[in-house]
Structure formats: structure tokens, C-alpha cells
Design an enzyme around this catalytic site. Structure first.
Site, mmCIF file in Angstrom:
data_model
loop_
_atom_site.group_PDB
_atom_site.id
_atom_site.type_symbol
_atom_site.label_atom_id
_atom_site.label_comp_id
_atom_site.label_asym_id
_atom_site.label_seq_id
_atom_site.Cartn_x
_atom_site.Cartn_y
_atom_site.Cartn_z
ATOM 1 N N ASP A 13 0.818 -1.226 0.000
ATOM 2 C CA ASP A 13 0.000 0.000 0.000
ATOM 3 C C ASP A 13 0.847 1.269 0.000
ATOM 4 O O ASP A 13 0.428 2.308 0.487
ATOM 5 C CB ASP A 13 -0.943 0.058 1.222
ATOM 6 N N GLU A 14 2.043 1.202 -0.552
ATOM 7 C CA GLU A 14 2.916 2.374 -0.559
ATOM 8 C C GLU A 14 2.541 3.349 -1.671
ATOM 9 O O GLU A 14 3.026 4.480 -1.697
ATOM 10 C CB GLU A 14 4.380 1.942 -0.753
ATOM 11 N N GLY A 40 -4.758 -4.596 -3.561
ATOM 12 C CA GLY A 40 -5.250 -3.680 -4.587
ATOM 13 C C GLY A 40 -4.277 -2.554 -4.846
ATOM 14 O O GLY A 40 -3.577 -2.107 -3.943
ATOM 15 N N HIS A 41 -4.210 -2.139 -6.096
ATOM 16 C CA HIS A 41 -3.425 -0.965 -6.457
ATOM 17 C C HIS A 41 -4.395 0.120 -6.897
ATOM 18 O O HIS A 41 -5.136 -0.078 -7.859
ATOM 19 C CB HIS A 41 -2.469 -1.278 -7.612
ATOM 20 N N THR A 128 -6.782 -12.498 3.160
ATOM 21 C CA THR A 128 -7.824 -11.835 2.371
ATOM 22 C C THR A 128 -8.812 -12.866 1.812
ATOM 23 O O THR A 128 -9.762 -12.513 1.127
ATOM 24 C CB THR A 128 -7.201 -11.038 1.198
ATOM 25 N N GLY A 304 -11.203 -3.171 2.030
ATOM 26 C CA GLY A 304 -11.937 -2.084 2.677
ATOM 27 C C GLY A 304 -11.619 -1.984 4.170
ATOM 28 O O GLY A 304 -12.146 -1.140 4.881
#
Ligand code: GDP
Length: 429
Positions: A13-14, A40-41, A128, A304
Site C-alpha cells: 500500500d505504498e 489492490g493498487h 484476504t 476495505g
């Protein structure tokens, strides 16, 4: 021509999606080399806001060939629906290829992921639940199904039989669930095979030819260095290696071709899922950073889930850059810190009565306490600035301190989620 890897220095998540989308403008190929649709990106561009899970972030450029390499966990329905969604939202049909050697996420991988998390109860890993750990376990147990197997009915049947023999024992006795049959699975898999056949190629050949033809290749990592099974925070890694070193294996390009390794680093730290996180913030300070972070707060693009957030952990980041073999840094989310009077940076850990700037094994990490250094804040909107020299002095100092502590140049600085909110400090690509 050589290849460039864009990978995460931390827990994921960077902002790799944003950086890959930006760099894709000058690429011919963008290749995912590991993982599946388990992270996710986020990409925000003229077509809107997208959370890509399986497709490479070059899909917004019609000239770019986007490849799922042999190391990727291919969930066929996720692949098809992500592609359909892009097209239905006005993105020109992307050029996509799937390696014939990549393996397929099976419906039972997803079920096993769920059953196992449920069985573990309080000891669960925060999966996940899209089947990634059972998928990679099967790959190394030699029970996986390759994409090319979907086109050979007899072979597929016998591969399934081999896989289900052991699985049904677990289903029956460990999880108390109904067993699976080859007969039930085979027709659906053959159908999925037909659906993806137009995308399937020997991508190793394609990429070797591309290198010979001086094409530009971007290798896009998923998650970050601290989720690597060997070098990360075991037992909380992901199930494939997110390191640039593995990009050569998972994409199928020669090791010598990866010359540029861009480590994406967020200007603060964030982490989805379980595991040690030394600089984690709680209560109001965490809520405020989480609310201001990313493009709409720090919430997982796939799950989410609220992300855990904290100040920049330089011990973890320097280590992450090292194991990635980073040659430079792309710093994202600098704009998010604009509300602070002063900005803490964790420059060392206090463990067993001593300071250390070396990232320890998980057994010691639980005991680590952050040693802070405070940098002055700049207290002003920087999201429209496009030249490093135009940033407020305090922001430039923050960036330079990061460079000093990691001993790598920060070449790209992102000051907003959109594609153009970026500045380049030196000639890139
Ligand atoms: P990835 O998995 O590494 O691609 O990262 P994610 O997409 O999961 O998370 C990064 C978050 O930061 C997303 O919400 C992005 O839209 C957002 N983002 C990326 N760069 C910037 C930036 O420079 N500033 C701000 N405010 N948000 C950014």
C-alpha cells in the site's frame, strides 16, 4: 534495453499503483510477477478511480502490453471481470497476456483459505481469503494446475484427481466439509480455459524478444518487502516473494536485465493485516492520519479494512530497501503530512536496553520500541507543487533526511493521488 522494477519497501500500500501507472506512460510492457488478486493498487487518472487487483497498472495505456507472468496466481473469473469493468468504464481495451506457465487459483483454494482462517480462530493470519496461501502451498507441493493444463482435458482430469485425493481427506476430517469431485470441477475449468485462451502466451519468449528489441519493461510488485516469506515479518508474510530479486523468476526475464529498482515508500507508514508494526499509532492520532491518508483515507483497496497507520519507520524502510536491492526511491503521500506542526520519524528501535538501526527478526520485533527524531512540519498545501525546489524548506528537509537515513536518492515525489501530482527530481526512465 533493461527492465525496471517498481516494488514496495514496506508492508504494501505504498502507492505502487500510482507510480507504475505514471511510469507506464514510457513503458512498452508492464508485468506482474507474483501474488494474485489479494491486494489492490489504486490508480486515479482521466478515466476515473480504479482499484486494480490482478491486472497490471499499465492497462490504461492502449499501447502497453500487460502481462501476468508465470509467478502470478491467476484467478480467471477475477481476471475477466476486472477486464470487463475497465472496458465498461470507458478504458480502451487493454493489451493483456497471461503466461501459459502461470498457475490457476482453484475454487477449492478459496474455500481452504476460509476454512483454515475459521479453524485458527484467534490465531488467524488475517488472510484476504482469495485462496493465495493454499494456491502457493499447492504449487510447491507440485499439485498446482498450470494455465496450459486447461487446454488438455485428460491431463487436467488426472491433475485434478491427484490434487483432490489429499484435499478430500482434509475436507472430511479436518474441516468437516463436503468432499469435492473431479466431475463437478472439470466442466467449469474447461470453460474458463476457453475464455482465457486468447490471452495465453509463452510470455518468457515474448519478454526475451522484447529485451532484444530494446523495449522498455516495467515489473510491478505487489505488497512490500516486509511481506516476503524469507525476509519479512514471519509468520505474517504473503505467500510469494514481493522482492525485485524474484521479479526475474516470476516474470521470466534474465536477472541481469533488472537494472533499476524503484522502491516505493510512503511518507508515513501503513499496514493492513496482522503482525508487528513498531511505529503504529492509536486513538485520535491514528484516526486523523488514517482519515487524511491516501486518496480517501487509509482503507484497504481490496478488503476495505481500515489500515493500521503510524509515523515513518526508517528502520523497517531502510531494511526493506536493502532486501529489495533498491537503486532509488519514489516517495508518495508527502502531501498527507501537511497538517502537522512537527513530524516524527523513527530512526532506531530500542530493544533489550539498546538502540539499534538494524531491523530484527520477528521474535525481537515484538519488544522493539521506536526511537523518535522530530522534523519541523511545513503546514501548507503542497499538492499543486511540481518542482522539488518549490517545496517549502521543511518539506525538502524531510525528503533529504529520508535520503540520508536510507542512503538512496528520492527521485520521484508524489503529492496527490492523481497521475499528474508528481515531481521528478532527476531524469527518470
Ligand atoms: P499500492 O498497493 O502500493 O498500489 O497502494 P494502494 O493503492 O493500496 O494505496 C495507496 C493509497 O495512496 C491509495 O489510496 C492511492 O490513491 C493513494 N496515493 C498514492 N500516492 C498518493 C499521494 O502522493 N498523495 C495522496 N494523498 N494519496 C496518494
Amino acid at each position: 534495453m533493461t527492465a525496471t522494477a517498481v516494488i514496495g519497501a514496506n508492508w504494501g500500500d505504498e502507492g505502487k499503483g500510482k507510480i507504475t501507472d505514471y511510469l507506464s506512460g514510457k513503458a512498452d510492457f508492464v508485468v506482474r510477477f507474483q501474488g494474485g488478486n489479494n491486494a489492490g493498487h489504486t490508480v486515479i487518472n482521466d478515466y476515473g478511480k480504479f482499484a486494480l487487483h490482478l491486472l497490471p497498472s499499465g492497462v490504461f495505456y492502449p499501447n502497453v502490453v500487460n502481462i501476468l507472468g508465470p509467478g502470478v496466481a491467476v484467478n480467471i473469473s477475477a481476471f475477466l471481470s476486472e477486464r470487463d469493468e475497465l472496458i465498461s468504464r470507458g478504458v480502451p481495451e487493454p493489451k493483456l497476456m497471461i503466461s501459459d506457465r502461470a498457475q490457476v487459483v482453484m475454487p477449492y483454494h478459496i474455500r481452504f483459505d476460509e476454512y483454515e482462517e475459521r479453524r485458527l480462530g484467534d490465531r488467524k493470519f488475517g488472510s484476504t481469503k482469495v485462496g493465495i496461501a493454499p494456491f502457493y502451498a499447492d504449487k510447491y507441493l507440485k499439485l498446482g494446475i498450470q494455465v496450459a493444463d486447461l487446454f488438455e482435458e485428460d491431463r487436467l482430469r488426472s491433475r485434478l484427481e491427484a490434487s483432490l485425493a489429499a484435499k478430500n481427506i482434509l475436507l472430511k476430517y479436518l474441516y468437516g466439509r463436503p468432499v469435492l469431485s473431479t466431475k463437478e470441477l472439470l466442466p467449469e475449468l474447461l470453460k474458463e480455459g476457453k475464455q482465457i485462451r486468447p490471452f495465453v502466451r509463452d510470455v518468457t519468449e515474448v519478454l526475451h524478444t522484447a529485451l532484444k528489441d530494446e523495449k522498455r519493461i516495467l515489473l510491478e510488485g505487489q505488497l512490500g518487502a516486509l511481506r516476503d516469506p524469507d525476509h519479512g515479518v514471519y509468520p505474517y508474510p504473503t505467500s510469494s516473494s514481493p522482492l525485485a530479486g524474484f521479479a526475474s523468476v516470476g516474470a521470466g526475464v534474465p536477472t541481469w536485465s533488472i537494472r533499476r529498482i524503484v522502491a516505493v515508500v510512503k511518507a508515513y507508514s501503513s499496514c493492513v493485516g496482522a503482525g508487528p508494526f513498531v511505529t503504529e499509532l492509536f486513538d485520535e492520532a491514528a484516526n486523523e492520519l488514517r482519515r487524511r491518508g491516501g486518496d480517501a483515507g487509509e482503507y484497504g483497496a481490496t478488503t476495505g479494512r481500515p489500515r493500521r497507520v503510524g509515523w515513518l519507520d526508517m528502520v523497517a524502510t531502510r531494511y526493506g530497501c536493502r532486501v529489495q536491492g533498491a537503486t532509488e526511491i519514489a516517495l508518495t503521500n508527502l502531501d498527507v503530512l501537511s497538517y502537522l506542526d512537527e513530524i516524527p520519524i523513527c530512526k532506531a528501535y530500542w530493544i533489550n536496553g539498546k538502540d539499534t538501526d538494524t531491523f530484527p527478526v520477528s521474535a525481537l520485533l515484538d519488544r522493539a520500541k521506536p526511537v523518535w527524531e522530530k522534523m519541523p512540519g511545513w503546514k501548507g498545501d503542497i499538492s499543486r507543487i511540481r518542482r522539488f525546489d518549490d517545496l517549502p524548506l521543511a518539506a525538502r528537509r524531510y525528503v533529504k533526511r529520508i535520503e540520508e537515513l536510507i542512503d538512496l536518492p528520492v527521485r520521484l515525489i508524489s503529492v496527490g493521488p492523481k497521475r499528474d501530482a508528481i515531481m521528478v527530481r532527476d531524469c527518470f526512465i
